[in-house]
Design a protein around this motif. Sequence first.
Motif, mmCIF file in Angstrom:
data_model
loop_
_atom_site.group_PDB
_atom_site.id
_atom_site.type_symbol
_atom_site.label_atom_id
_atom_site.label_comp_id
_atom_site.label_asym_id
_atom_site.label_seq_id
_atom_site.Cartn_x
_atom_site.Cartn_y
_atom_site.Cartn_z
ATOM 1 N N LYS A 240 56.650 19.363 49.944
ATOM 2 C CA LYS A 240 56.786 19.500 48.495
ATOM 3 C C LYS A 240 56.398 20.908 48.051
ATOM 4 O O LYS A 240 57.037 21.490 47.167
ATOM 5 N N GLN B 298 49.863 22.920 53.090
ATOM 6 C CA GLN B 298 51.104 22.287 52.636
ATOM 7 C C GLN B 298 50.797 20.991 51.891
ATOM 8 O O GLN B 298 49.791 20.334 52.158
ATOM 9 N N ILE B 299 51.677 20.656 50.970
ATOM 10 C CA ILE B 299 51.653 19.347 50.318
ATOM 11 C C ILE B 299 52.961 18.660 50.662
ATOM 12 O O ILE B 299 54.039 19.225 50.463
ATOM 13 N N ARG B 300 52.893 17.438 51.200
ATOM 14 C CA ARG B 300 54.086 16.718 51.648
ATOM 15 C C ARG B 300 54.257 15.407 50.892
ATOM 16 O O ARG B 300 53.288 14.800 50.441
ATOM 17 N N TYR B 301 55.502 14.976 50.778
ATOM 18 C CA TYR B 301 55.809 13.677 50.183
ATOM 19 C C TYR B 301 55.405 12.560 51.145
ATOM 20 O O TYR B 301 55.687 12.629 52.348
ATOM 21 N N ALA B 302 54.742 11.544 50.629
ATOM 22 C CA ALA B 302 54.263 10.453 51.472
ATOM 23 C C ALA B 302 55.412 9.643 52.058
ATOM 24 O O ALA B 302 55.330 9.156 53.189
ATOM 25 N N GLU B 303 56.507 9.490 51.298
ATOM 26 C CA GLU B 303 57.573 8.596 51.748
ATOM 27 C C GLU B 303 58.446 9.181 52.858
ATOM 28 O O GLU B 303 59.005 8.440 53.670
ATOM 29 N N ASN B 304 58.579 10.503 52.935
ATOM 30 C CA ASN B 304 59.458 11.068 53.965
ATOM 31 C C ASN B 304 58.859 12.281 54.694
ATOM 32 O O ASN B 304 59.509 12.869 55.549
ATOM 33 N N ASP B 305 57.655 12.649 54.354
ATOM 34 C CA ASP B 305 56.927 13.734 55.006
ATOM 35 C C ASP B 305 57.576 15.106 54.791
ATOM 36 O O ASP B 305 57.239 16.064 55.476
ATOM 37 N N LYS B 306 58.515 15.201 53.847
ATOM 38 C CA LYS B 306 59.094 16.500 53.550
ATOM 39 C C LYS B 306 58.102 17.349 52.754
ATOM 40 O O LYS B 306 57.275 16.827 52.018
#
Length: 206
Positions: free
Chosen positions: A84, A74-82
């Motif tokens: 991507k 998985q690749i996640r957004y750093a600011e909210n861990d959602k």
Amino acid sequence: LDKKTGIDLPAEIPGFVPTSLWKEKNYNQKWFDGDTVNLSIGQGFIETTLIGLVNFYSALATGGVVYKPHLVRQIRYAENDKIKAAIEPSILFELPISSDTLMTIRKAIREVSIHGTTRGVFSSVNMMPVAGKTGTVQTRSNERKNKKSQHAWYIGYGPFDGNLNDIIVVGVFIDKGIGGAVGAAPVAREIFNAWGRYLKKNGDKK
């Protein structure tokens, strides 16, 4: 073995599987029966990579299905861990091998762990049943008379009789590791043991 796996790493190179036409063109010789025998045990002109062999063994474990390997799930957004992007398993192709031949190969490499080169490595009663093969790569080093110049291979999977979701494929290559049974297989054993403890602890929660 002569194709790239497509793993998400830069500069992957394919292996090489020789043909009679290639030998005639490059050596001006026909293909002999001895070339076939040599090729069948991984010697001669054949070249492969660690990830290539691991992918081949995963196909043995899955009944002939070749999947594209990935390092990233998985690749996640750093600011909210959602999430991507999520990487889903994708099938590259299926091995053109009959189910009978496939089962013969699987049983043969299972026997290696029981009666073959790794019987001493995987003989513990608490060890999960694994199927695999060692390899020892002779080099052209000036030290070739010294066994320490040889490289060590081990490729295998386990548990041999487990569900598909429980199976792990392990590939170990040790530069100047002396021999597969001596250098590489003991490392693989530690990985299999760790996986066995994980399965025992997590069960259906994994």
